[in-house]
Structures are given as C-alpha cells and as structure tokens.
Design a protein around this motif. Structure first.
Motif, PDB file in Angstrom:
ATOM      1  N   ALA A 161      -1.850   0.763  -0.302  1.00  0.00           N
ATOM      2  CA  ALA A 161      -3.223   0.379  -0.653  1.00  0.00           C
ATOM      3  C   ALA A 161      -3.853  -0.443   0.478  1.00  0.00           C
ATOM      4  CB  ALA A 161      -3.239  -0.408  -1.959  1.00  0.00           C
ATOM      5  N   GLN A 162      -3.084  -1.341   1.061  1.00  0.00           N
ATOM      6  CA  GLN A 162      -3.599  -2.138   2.174  1.00  0.00           C
ATOM      7  C   GLN A 162      -3.902  -1.241   3.375  1.00  0.00           C
ATOM      8  OE1 GLN A 162      -0.251  -4.771   2.324  1.00  0.00           O
ATOM      9  NE2 GLN A 162      -1.376  -6.435   1.316  1.00  0.00           N
ATOM     10  N   TYR A 163      -3.016  -0.288   3.622  1.00  0.00           N
ATOM     11  CA  TYR A 163      -3.258   0.657   4.712  1.00  0.00           C
ATOM     12  C   TYR A 163      -4.530   1.451   4.455  1.00  0.00           C
ATOM     13  CZ  TYR A 163      -3.209   4.890   7.414  1.00  0.00           C
ATOM     14  OH  TYR A 163      -3.606   5.921   8.228  1.00  0.00           O
ATOM     15  N   ALA A 164      -4.736   1.896   3.228  1.00  0.00           N
ATOM     16  CA  ALA A 164      -5.939   2.662   2.898  1.00  0.00           C
ATOM     17  C   ALA A 164      -7.197   1.860   3.228  1.00  0.00           C
ATOM     18  CB  ALA A 164      -5.930   3.074   1.427  1.00  0.00           C
ATOM     19  N   VAL A 165      -7.174   0.575   2.922  1.00  0.00           N
ATOM     20  CA  VAL A 165      -8.331  -0.281   3.218  1.00  0.00           C
ATOM     21  C   VAL A 165      -8.526  -0.415   4.727  1.00  0.00           C
ATOM     22  CG1 VAL A 165      -9.264  -2.623   3.033  1.00  0.00           C
ATOM     23  CG2 VAL A 165      -8.216  -1.528   1.046  1.00  0.00           C
ATOM     24  N   LEU A 166      -7.450  -0.684   5.450  1.00  0.00           N
ATOM     25  CA  LEU A 166      -7.568  -0.824   6.901  1.00  0.00           C
ATOM     26  C   LEU A 166      -8.073   0.458   7.537  1.00  0.00           C
ATOM     27  CD1 LEU A 166      -4.357  -2.831   7.897  1.00  0.00           C
ATOM     28  CD2 LEU A 166      -6.670  -3.692   7.518  1.00  0.00           C
ATOM     29  N   ALA A 167      -7.523   1.585   7.119  1.00  0.00           N
ATOM     30  CA  ALA A 167      -7.948   2.871   7.687  1.00  0.00           C
ATOM     31  C   ALA A 167      -9.413   3.151   7.370  1.00  0.00           C
ATOM     32  CB  ALA A 167      -7.055   3.998   7.167  1.00  0.00           C
ATOM     33  N   LEU A 177     -11.825   0.930   6.639  1.00  0.00           N
ATOM     34  CA  LEU A 177     -12.702   0.013   7.365  1.00  0.00           C
ATOM     35  C   LEU A 177     -12.694   0.294   8.862  1.00  0.00           C
ATOM     36  CD1 LEU A 177     -12.073  -3.358   5.507  1.00  0.00           C
ATOM     37  CD2 LEU A 177     -14.102  -1.882   5.390  1.00  0.00           C
ATOM     38  N   ASP A 178     -11.606   0.843   9.362  1.00  0.00           N
ATOM     39  CA  ASP A 178     -11.557   1.225  10.770  1.00  0.00           C
ATOM     40  C   ASP A 178     -12.529   2.379  11.017  1.00  0.00           C
ATOM     41  OD1 ASP A 178     -10.537   0.864  13.379  1.00  0.00           O
ATOM     42  OD2 ASP A 178      -9.109   2.502  13.104  1.00  0.00           O
ATOM     43  N   VAL A 199      -8.976  -8.739   7.602  1.00  0.00           N
ATOM     44  CA  VAL A 199     -10.277  -8.346   7.071  1.00  0.00           C
ATOM     45  C   VAL A 199     -11.105  -9.602   6.857  1.00  0.00           C
ATOM     46  CG1 VAL A 199     -11.450  -7.344   5.049  1.00  0.00           C
ATOM     47  CG2 VAL A 199      -9.408  -6.251   5.971  1.00  0.00           C
ATOM     48  N   GLU A 200     -12.400  -9.474   7.105  1.00  0.00           N
ATOM     49  CA  GLU A 200     -13.324 -10.567   6.824  1.00  0.00           C
ATOM     50  C   GLU A 200     -14.517 -10.014   6.052  1.00  0.00           C
ATOM     51  OE1 GLU A 200     -14.297 -12.025  10.688  1.00  0.00           O
ATOM     52  OE2 GLU A 200     -15.529 -10.297  11.204  1.00  0.00           O
ATOM     53  N   LEU A 260     -19.837  -7.549   2.263  1.00  0.00           N
ATOM     54  CA  LEU A 260     -19.341  -6.396   3.001  1.00  0.00           C
ATOM     55  C   LEU A 260     -18.082  -6.776   3.763  1.00  0.00           C
ATOM     56  CD1 LEU A 260     -22.733  -5.096   4.413  1.00  0.00           C
ATOM     57  CD2 LEU A 260     -21.533  -4.337   2.354  1.00  0.00           C
ATOM     58  N   ALA A 261     -17.091  -5.911   3.706  1.00  0.00           N
ATOM     59  CA  ALA A 261     -15.816  -6.142   4.395  1.00  0.00           C
ATOM     60  C   ALA A 261     -15.800  -5.393   5.717  1.00  0.00           C
ATOM     61  CB  ALA A 261     -14.658  -5.682   3.513  1.00  0.00           C
TER      62      ALA A 261
END
Length: 108
Positions: A13-19, A21-22, A56-57, A69-70
């Motif tokens: 799930a964390q990877y999904a968010v990083l990908a 947002l990238d 993330v910020e 917004l992230a």
C-alpha cells in the motif's frame, strides 16, 4: 512484491502511494485511496506513516482551502525509484515464469 519491498521498509500500500505520487503529484487522500484500492480511512494511516518517514508531505490546495494535497519529498522520490526497480525485478521474474517458452518447456 511484499518480500521485495520489505528491505526498503515499505509495504504494497505504501509503495502504491509512492508510485502514484511519483507519477501524479498533488493528490488528495481520497484520490490516493481509490488508486491504491483501499478505504480513505486506511489511506490516512498509510499516508501518516509515509509522512513520519519524511517520504510524503502535504500542503493546502490553493484552489480549495480545505483540501490537503500530498506530494513526494526528495527522499520520497529516491525511495519511489528504488521501490520501482524492485517491483520491476519481481515483474520480470513473474513474466519469465509464465512466458510462452517457459510454458512450452514445462509441457515437454
């Protein structure tokens, strides 16, 4: 994928968010939850952990004052690239395992 991400300190799930947002910065919690296939409540926990890790910020949306917004931090971009490389490696292994030539060899 879970095992490949573990050394990076990430879960799927964390990877999904990083990908996500990238690829598309400045997303709301609801947008991220939808794209990661989890509930907005669960996303709050995922995002909070990524914020704690300084990957993330959040910032206020200038067009909608109540929306947050992230986006990735510089460290988040580095982590996203490393995670993408690991996930691509896993995908290559899986693809090789089901490649038509591999299937044909298994039948012989």
């Amino acid at each position: 994928m879970e095992e490949a991400l573990k050394p990076l300190g990430l879960n799927p799930a964390q990877y999904a968010v990083l990908a996500e947002l990238d690829a598309r910065p400045d997303q709301t919690n609801a947008d991220l939850a939808e794209r990661a296939f989890i509930t907005p409540q669960s996303m709050q926990g995922v995002r909070a952990k990524l914020e704690e890790s300084r990957l993330v910020e959040r910032r206020q949306d200038v067009r909608h004052g109540r929306r947050q917004l992230a986006r990735l931090t510089p460290e988040g971009h580095v982590k996203a690239e490393a995670a993408n490389a690991e996930v691509m490696r896993v995908e290559e292994v899986l693809e090789a395992a089901v490649h038509p030539d591999a299937i044909q060899d298994a039948l012989i």
